[in-house]
Scaffold this motif. Structure first.
Motif, PDB file in Angstrom:
ATOM      1  N   HIS A  20       0.924  -1.241   0.041  1.00 45.64           N
ATOM      2  CA  HIS A  20       0.177  -0.090   0.151  1.00 45.64           C
ATOM      3  C   HIS A  20       0.824   1.353  -0.170  1.00 45.64           C
ATOM      4  O   HIS A  20       1.973   1.324   0.488  1.00 45.64           O
ATOM      5  N   GLY A  21       0.320   2.251  -0.354  1.00 48.26           N
ATOM      6  CA  GLY A  21       1.106   3.566  -0.600  1.00 48.26           C
ATOM      7  C   GLY A  21       1.075   4.457   0.825  1.00 48.26           C
ATOM      8  O   GLY A  21       0.115   4.353   1.440  1.00 48.26           O
ATOM      9  N   LEU A  22       2.413   4.919   1.147  1.00 48.14           N
ATOM     10  CA  LEU A  22       2.521   5.637   2.195  1.00 48.14           C
ATOM     11  C   LEU A  22       2.006   6.826   2.132  1.00 48.14           C
ATOM     12  O   LEU A  22       1.778   7.510   1.073  1.00 48.14           O
ATOM     13  N   VAL A  23       1.414   7.582   3.200  1.00 46.47           N
ATOM     14  CA  VAL A  23       0.781   8.888   3.130  1.00 46.47           C
ATOM     15  C   VAL A  23       1.991  10.027   3.268  1.00 46.47           C
ATOM     16  O   VAL A  23       2.676   9.828   4.362  1.00 46.47           O
TER      17      VAL A  23
ATOM     18  N   LYS B 290       1.064  18.138 -13.912  1.00 46.47           N
ATOM     19  CA  LYS B 290       1.781  18.774 -13.126  1.00 46.47           C
ATOM     20  C   LYS B 290       2.496  17.896 -12.128  1.00 46.47           C
ATOM     21  O   LYS B 290       2.333  16.620 -11.887  1.00 46.47           O
ATOM     22  N   LEU B 291       3.419  18.098 -11.330  1.00 40.48           N
ATOM     23  CA  LEU B 291       4.350  17.373 -10.409  1.00 40.48           C
ATOM     24  C   LEU B 291       3.380  16.890  -9.240  1.00 40.48           C
ATOM     25  O   LEU B 291       3.826  15.678  -8.960  1.00 40.48           O
ATOM     26  N   ARG B 292       2.588  17.782  -8.977  1.00 45.27           N
ATOM     27  CA  ARG B 292       1.612  17.190  -7.734  1.00 45.27           C
ATOM     28  C   ARG B 292       0.875  15.967  -7.925  1.00 45.27           C
ATOM     29  O   ARG B 292       0.752  15.280  -7.098  1.00 45.27           O
ATOM     30  N   LEU B 293       0.855  15.547  -9.151  1.00 44.10           N
ATOM     31  CA  LEU B 293       0.071  14.318  -9.608  1.00 44.10           C
ATOM     32  C   LEU B 293       0.983  12.932  -9.419  1.00 44.10           C
ATOM     33  O   LEU B 293       0.310  11.918  -9.215  1.00 44.10           O
ATOM     34  N   ALA B 294       2.227  13.281  -8.922  1.00 45.72           N
ATOM     35  CA  ALA B 294       3.017  12.281  -8.259  1.00 45.72           C
ATOM     36  C   ALA B 294       2.494  11.685  -7.152  1.00 45.72           C
ATOM     37  O   ALA B 294       2.693  10.612  -6.869  1.00 45.72           O
ATOM     38  N   ARG B 295       1.482  12.435  -6.371  1.00 47.05           N
ATOM     39  CA  ARG B 295       0.755  12.014  -5.377  1.00 47.05           C
ATOM     40  C   ARG B 295       0.157  10.867  -5.555  1.00 47.05           C
ATOM     41  O   ARG B 295      -0.399  10.128  -4.977  1.00 47.05           O
ATOM     42  N   GLN B 296      -0.378  10.783  -6.724  1.00 51.13           N
ATOM     43  CA  GLN B 296      -1.508   9.506  -7.276  1.00 51.13           C
ATOM     44  C   GLN B 296      -0.688   8.498  -8.093  1.00 51.13           C
ATOM     45  O   GLN B 296      -1.057   7.346  -7.982  1.00 51.13           O
ATOM     46  N   LEU B 297       0.601   8.928  -8.881  1.00 52.51           N
ATOM     47  CA  LEU B 297       0.976   8.016  -9.505  1.00 52.51           C
ATOM     48  C   LEU B 297       2.222   7.230  -8.551  1.00 52.51           C
ATOM     49  O   LEU B 297       2.200   5.789  -8.873  1.00 52.51           O
ATOM     50  N   GLU B 298       2.710   7.628  -7.645  1.00 55.09           N
ATOM     51  CA  GLU B 298       3.692   6.616  -6.796  1.00 55.09           C
ATOM     52  C   GLU B 298       2.736   5.622  -6.166  1.00 55.09           C
ATOM     53  O   GLU B 298       3.393   4.427  -6.077  1.00 55.09           O
ATOM     54  N   PRO B 299       1.861   5.711  -5.624  1.00 51.66           N
ATOM     55  CA  PRO B 299       0.969   4.755  -4.922  1.00 51.66           C
ATOM     56  C   PRO B 299       0.242   3.900  -5.729  1.00 51.66           C
ATOM     57  O   PRO B 299       0.085   2.808  -5.305  1.00 51.66           O
ATOM     58  N   LEU B 300       0.262   4.373  -6.878  1.00 53.53           N
ATOM     59  CA  LEU B 300      -0.689   3.242  -7.917  1.00 53.53           C
ATOM     60  C   LEU B 300       0.296   1.996  -8.193  1.00 53.53           C
ATOM     61  O   LEU B 300      -0.393   1.147  -8.275  1.00 53.53           O
ATOM     62  N   THR B 301       1.407   2.218  -7.841  1.00 54.68           N
ATOM     63  CA  THR B 301       2.318   1.218  -8.008  1.00 54.68           C
ATOM     64  C   THR B 301       1.944  -0.057  -7.196  1.00 54.68           C
ATOM     65  O   THR B 301       1.884  -1.226  -7.476  1.00 54.68           O
ATOM     66  N   ALA B 302       1.617   0.236  -6.267  1.00 47.38           N
ATOM     67  CA  ALA B 302       0.908  -0.818  -5.070  1.00 47.38           C
ATOM     68  C   ALA B 302      -0.332  -1.779  -5.702  1.00 47.38           C
ATOM     69  O   ALA B 302      -0.404  -2.951  -5.566  1.00 47.38           O
ATOM     70  N   VAL B 303      -1.201  -1.021  -6.540  1.00 47.47           N
ATOM     71  CA  VAL B 303      -2.188  -1.496  -7.372  1.00 47.47           C
ATOM     72  C   VAL B 303      -1.557  -2.658  -8.152  1.00 47.47           C
ATOM     73  O   VAL B 303      -2.012  -3.884  -8.409  1.00 47.47           O
ATOM     74  N   LEU B 304      -0.632  -2.405  -8.812  1.00 46.37           N
ATOM     75  CA  LEU B 304       0.077  -3.275 -10.065  1.00 46.37           C
ATOM     76  C   LEU B 304       0.826  -4.343  -9.151  1.00 46.37           C
ATOM     77  O   LEU B 304       0.749  -5.467  -9.790  1.00 46.37           O
ATOM     78  N   ILE B 305       1.359  -3.953  -8.123  1.00 49.34           N
ATOM     79  CA  ILE B 305       2.120  -5.428  -7.305  1.00 49.34           C
ATOM     80  C   ILE B 305       0.921  -6.181  -7.009  1.00 49.34           C
ATOM     81  O   ILE B 305       1.101  -7.459  -6.842  1.00 49.34           O
ATOM     82  N   SER B 306      -0.408  -5.698  -6.481  1.00 50.21           N
ATOM     83  CA  SER B 306      -1.341  -6.687  -6.170  1.00 50.21           C
ATOM     84  C   SER B 306      -1.803  -7.384  -7.277  1.00 50.21           C
ATOM     85  O   SER B 306      -1.864  -8.364  -7.215  1.00 50.21           O
ATOM     86  N   VAL B 307      -1.949  -6.617  -8.566  1.00 51.49           N
ATOM     87  CA  VAL B 307      -2.134  -7.498  -9.861  1.00 51.49           C
ATOM     88  C   VAL B 307      -1.264  -8.547 -10.085  1.00 51.49           C
ATOM     89  O   VAL B 307      -1.494  -9.610 -10.533  1.00 51.49           O
ATOM     90  N   ASN B 308       0.075  -8.284  -9.855  1.00 58.83           N
ATOM     91  CA  ASN B 308       1.048  -9.069 -10.212  1.00 58.83           C
ATOM     92  C   ASN B 308       0.988 -10.333  -9.197  1.00 58.83           C
ATOM     93  O   ASN B 308       1.186 -11.301  -9.698  1.00 58.83           O
ATOM     94  N   ARG B 309       0.895 -10.160  -7.797  1.00 59.56           N
ATOM     95  CA  ARG B 309       0.674 -11.329  -7.445  1.00 59.56           C
ATOM     96  C   ARG B 309      -0.342 -12.170  -7.399  1.00 59.56           C
ATOM     97  O   ARG B 309      -0.266 -13.402  -7.341  1.00 59.56           O
TER      98      ARG B 309
END
Length: 223
Positions: free
Chosen positions: A113-116, A191-210
């Motif tokens: 899961h993504g860190l806040v 904009k750069l602030r949308l990294a707040r959404q892109l970074e934790p989205l990786t956790a979703v892909l990890i879940s899909v991969n598993r």
């Protein structure tokens, strides 16, 4: 395509090694950085072995993280979030385009899961920009798998690289570098602030991969 000298901070990790390999394969000169110059040279030799005989590849060298940044016009941060701020603050990044693919994640019994970050008002990329105000931060390459980056395919042409940043010119540089990975430019995702959404989205892909035992990526349709 313009050729760049790209420093990969954390170039001995799976993500840094894989992206360094792809950038060099695309004709860019790459300096793999590490806390240990000896370890960096070991991985650089491995990457050079993969590129041996491939026409048009860039040069691959090794250095400490600090030395790698001094030699580059583009710097990729491919490091764990733990210790991120202290490391980024110590690097000579002023005047450079700095690309963050850092994903602040945590793992528990239910998975990734993504860190806040900064009470939900920040991201690793924004933290790097705050720590290095004279650098130009761009967020990109968050969602490409280290396994597929090191794979045998010429390009990861089933995927897109989403690129965020506040400088249009810096994003265009990174979008063009992304061509080395996917065979086409990256996608300007805002904009750069949308990294707040892109970074934790990786956790979703990890879940899909598993769940599906794969190495998933993202593709944007309709462009």
């Amino acid at each position: 395509m313009s050729q760049h000298r790209i420093a990969v901070v954390g170039g001995t990790g799976p993500q840094g090694r894989g992206l360094g390999y792809r950038f060099a394969r695309g004709g860019h000169d790459v300096v793999l950085g590490s806390r240990s110059a000896e370890r960096a040279e070991e991985v650089a030799a491995e990457v050079r072995g993969r590129l041996d005989g491939l026409g048009g590849a860039g040069e691959v060298s090794a250095a400490t993280n600090d030395e790698a940044c001094r030699e580059a016009d583009v710097v990729l941060l491919a490091v764990p979030y733990d210790g991120h701020d202290e490391l980024v603050a110590s690097l000579p990044l002023a005047g450079r385009i700095v690309v963050s693919c850092v994903n602040p994640l945590a793992f528990d019994k239910r998975g990734a899961h993504g860190l806040v970050i900064d009470h939900g008002l920040g991201s690793a990329a924004e933290s790097a920009q705050r720590l290095q105000p004279d650098a130009t931060l761009v967020g990109a390459f968050h969602h490409v798998s280290a396994v597929t980056l090191w794979g045998e395919e010429d390009f990861l042409d089933g995927e897109d690289v989403l690129v965020v940043g506040d400088s249009r010119e810096a994003k265009e540089v990174v979008m063009e570098i992304a061509r080395s990975v996917t065979s086409r430019p990256g996608v300007d995702a805002g904009k750069l602030r949308l990294a707040r959404q892109l970074e934790p989205l990786t956790a979703v892909l990890i879940s899909v991969n598993r769940r599906y035992k794969t190495h998933s990526g993202l593709r944007v349709h309709g462009l």
